[in-house]
Design a protein around this motif. Structure first.
Motif, PDB file in Angstrom:
ATOM      1  N   LEU A  71       0.061  -0.587  -4.911  1.00 33.57           N
ATOM      2  CA  LEU A  71      -1.552  -0.755  -4.931  1.00 33.57           C
ATOM      3  C   LEU A  71      -2.118   0.779  -4.844  1.00 33.57           C
ATOM      4  CD1 LEU A  71      -2.358  -3.902  -3.024  1.00 33.57           C
ATOM      5  CD2 LEU A  71      -1.632  -3.926  -5.323  1.00 33.57           C
ATOM      6  N   PRO A  72      -2.573   1.113  -6.015  1.00 31.04           N
ATOM      7  CA  PRO A  72      -3.347   2.701  -5.797  1.00 31.04           C
ATOM      8  C   PRO A  72      -4.801   2.423  -5.040  1.00 31.04           C
ATOM      9  CG  PRO A  72      -2.593   2.344  -8.124  1.00 31.04           C
ATOM     10  CD  PRO A  72      -2.167   0.734  -7.402  1.00 31.04           C
ATOM     11  N   HIS A  73      -5.103   3.654  -4.697  1.00 27.36           N
ATOM     12  CA  HIS A  73      -6.237   3.824  -3.899  1.00 27.36           C
ATOM     13  C   HIS A  73      -7.441   3.443  -4.368  1.00 27.36           C
ATOM     14  CE1 HIS A  73      -3.304   5.808  -0.598  1.00 27.36           C
ATOM     15  NE2 HIS A  73      -2.888   4.352  -0.979  1.00 27.36           N
ATOM     16  N   ARG A 103      -7.165   6.858   1.621  1.00 26.91           N
ATOM     17  CA  ARG A 103      -6.022   5.794   1.881  1.00 26.91           C
ATOM     18  C   ARG A 103      -6.697   4.779   2.920  1.00 26.91           C
ATOM     19  NH1 ARG A 103       0.235   5.749   4.399  1.00 26.91           N
ATOM     20  NH2 ARG A 103       0.261   3.503   4.655  1.00 26.91           N
ATOM     21  N   THR A 104      -7.373   5.259   4.040  1.00 22.11           N
ATOM     22  CA  THR A 104      -7.796   4.227   4.814  1.00 22.11           C
ATOM     23  C   THR A 104      -8.868   3.438   4.324  1.00 22.11           C
ATOM     24  OG1 THR A 104      -7.260   5.718   6.829  1.00 22.11           O
ATOM     25  CG2 THR A 104      -8.886   4.088   7.128  1.00 22.11           C
ATOM     26  N   ASP A 105      -9.833   3.938   3.635  1.00 22.11           N
ATOM     27  CA  ASP A 105     -10.840   3.266   2.832  1.00 22.11           C
ATOM     28  C   ASP A 105     -10.381   2.100   2.100  1.00 22.11           C
ATOM     29  OD1 ASP A 105     -12.594   4.913   4.170  1.00 22.11           O
ATOM     30  OD2 ASP A 105     -13.086   6.182   2.141  1.00 22.11           O
ATOM     31  N   PHE A 106      -9.230   2.324   1.181  1.00 22.51           N
ATOM     32  CA  PHE A 106      -8.655   1.379   0.395  1.00 22.51           C
ATOM     33  C   PHE A 106      -7.839   0.320   1.419  1.00 22.51           C
ATOM     34  CE2 PHE A 106      -4.738  -0.346  -1.565  1.00 22.51           C
ATOM     35  CZ  PHE A 106      -5.416  -1.033  -2.329  1.00 22.51           C
ATOM     36  N   GLU A 107      -7.224   0.664   2.204  1.00 24.35           N
ATOM     37  CA  GLU A 107      -6.455  -0.146   3.039  1.00 24.35           C
ATOM     38  C   GLU A 107      -7.463  -1.112   3.938  1.00 24.35           C
ATOM     39  OE1 GLU A 107      -1.932   1.772   3.719  1.00 24.35           O
ATOM     40  OE2 GLU A 107      -3.650   2.289   5.263  1.00 24.35           O
ATOM     41  N   THR A 136       0.834  -1.178  -0.127  1.00 25.18           N
ATOM     42  CA  THR A 136       0.101   0.135  -0.036  1.00 25.18           C
ATOM     43  C   THR A 136       0.695   1.072  -0.037  1.00 25.18           C
ATOM     44  OG1 THR A 136      -0.148   0.077   2.512  1.00 25.18           O
ATOM     45  CG2 THR A 136      -1.738  -1.106   1.111  1.00 25.18           C
ATOM     46  N   LEU A 137       0.164   2.359  -0.460  1.00 20.10           N
ATOM     47  CA  LEU A 137       1.007   3.672  -0.657  1.00 20.10           C
ATOM     48  C   LEU A 137       0.435   4.671   0.118  1.00 20.10           C
ATOM     49  CD1 LEU A 137       0.909   3.747  -4.675  1.00 20.10           C
ATOM     50  CD2 LEU A 137       3.119   3.335  -3.325  1.00 20.10           C
ATOM     51  N   ASP A 138       1.449   5.605   0.190  1.00 25.42           N
ATOM     52  CA  ASP A 138       0.823   6.806   1.075  1.00 25.42           C
ATOM     53  C   ASP A 138       0.316   7.879   0.084  1.00 25.42           C
ATOM     54  OD1 ASP A 138       0.231   8.413   3.119  1.00 25.42           O
ATOM     55  OD2 ASP A 138       2.375   9.128   3.581  1.00 25.42           O
ATOM     56  N   SER A 139      -0.580   8.602   0.610  1.00 24.30           N
ATOM     57  CA  SER A 139      -1.170   9.481  -0.635  1.00 24.30           C
ATOM     58  C   SER A 139      -0.842  11.069  -0.087  1.00 24.30           C
ATOM     59  CB  SER A 139      -2.467   9.315  -0.782  1.00 24.30           C
ATOM     60  OG  SER A 139      -3.111   9.576   0.259  1.00 24.30           O
TER      61      SER A 139
END
Length: 236
Positions: A45-47, A91-95, A10-13
Motif C-alpha cells: 500500500l503506497p502512502h 508514512r505515519t499520516d498514511f498508516e 504498509t511500506l517503509d519510505s
C-alpha cells in the motif's frame, strides 16, 4: 470468492539516495513471506492518506509494519520530540489513516513493532518516547545480537486474544525498539517484558485488532507463525 484473503501491507519510505536517485519504498521480504505462508495474498500500500478508505474497502485486512522511525508525539499529546526520535510524517499520516479506516470497518489489523505503537495511539493510548530515559533498569530493547535471535522473553496476559493464539504464558521475542507503549487507551495490554515494558496491545471491541512489539515475521519463537495464521484466518 478469493481462496486467499487480500492483505494490505504498509511500506517503509526513504528519501532520494542509496538505492534510488528518487524517493522510494522498501520492505523486508519476510513480511510478505509470512503472510503468504499463513495463507494470505499480500499487496503493498503506497502512502496516500486520502486513499486509505478506498484501500480498506478493497483489502480484507491490514498489516502495519515496523521501521526505524517513530510516531510523532504530537499525535498522542507527548510534547516535543525527544532528541532520539526520528519522524516520517508521510508514512505515519498514511498508516494512521489506514488503521483508523480498518478499525471503522472492523477489518482485522495486525500491528508489528512501530505498527503496534501506532495501533495503541489509534486506541487513544500514549507512548514512551525513549525507554532508557523513562524506564529504570530497562532491558536492551535494541538488542545487540542479531534480529534472527531472541533478545528476551515476554509474559502473555491470560484471557487475551494473544494468549488464545499462541497457547502459552511466555514467548521468546526479538527486540528492536527504543520507544514503547505507555498506555493502551481503550485497548488492553496483552504482553509485558520482564522490566515492565509493554510488548503487546489488543482491542476486544474489534473482530481482530492486535499489536506486538516484536517481529514475528522472523519466527524466532515457534509460536510466532501462529500470530500470522490467526490474523489471516480472521481476514477470511
Amino acid at each position: 470468492m478469493r481462496d486467499r484473503p487480500l492483505i494490505g501491507v504498509t511500506l517503509d519510505s526513504e528519501p532520494a539516495g542509496g538505492w534510488s536517485k528518487l524517493p522510494w519504498y522498501a520492505l523486508r521480504q519476510n513480511y510478505f513471506a509470512a503472510v503468504v505462508a499463513a495463507g494470505g495474498l499480500p499487496v503493498a500500500l503506497p502512502h496516500h492518506p486520502t486513499l486509505a478508505g478506498a484501500y480498506l474497502d478493497e483489502v480484507d485486512g491490514l498489516l502495519v509494519t515496523g521501521g526505524a522511525f517513530d510516531v510523532d508525539p504530537a499525535l498522542w499529546g507527548g510534547g516535543p520530540p525527544h532528541p532520539k526520535v526520528t519522524l516520517k510524517p508521510g508514512r505515519t499520516d498514511f498508516e494512521l489513516a489506514a488503521t483508523r479506516a480498518a478499525l471503522a470497518r472492523d477489518k482485522p489489523v495486525l500491528g508489528i513493532c512501530g505498527g503496534q505503537q501506532l495501533l495503541a495511539v489509534a486506541f487513544g493510548g500514549t507512548l514512551i518516547q525513549h525507554i532508557p530515559d523513562e524506564v529504570a533498569g530497562a532491558l536492551a530493547h535494541e538488542q545487540p545480537n542479531p534480529r534472527t535471535e531472541p533478545g528476551h522473553e515476554v509474559a502473555i496476559a491470560e484471557g487475551t486474544l494473544l494468549a488464545r493464539i499462541v497457547g502459552s504464558a511466555r514467548m521468546a521475542v526479538n527486540s528492536a525498539h527504543h520507544q514503547a507503549v505507555a498506555s493502551a487507551g481503550s485497548g488492553v495490554v496483552n504482553a509485558v517484558a520482564p522490566d515492565g515494558v509493554i510488548e503487546g496491545v489488543e482491542h476486544p471491541g474489534h473482530r481482530f485488532a492486535l499489536g506486538v512489539q516484536w517481529h514475528p515475521e522472523y519466527a524466532v519463537d515457534p509460536r510466532d507463525p501462529a500470530i500470522f495464521a490467526a490474523f489471516v484466518e480472521a481476514c477470511r
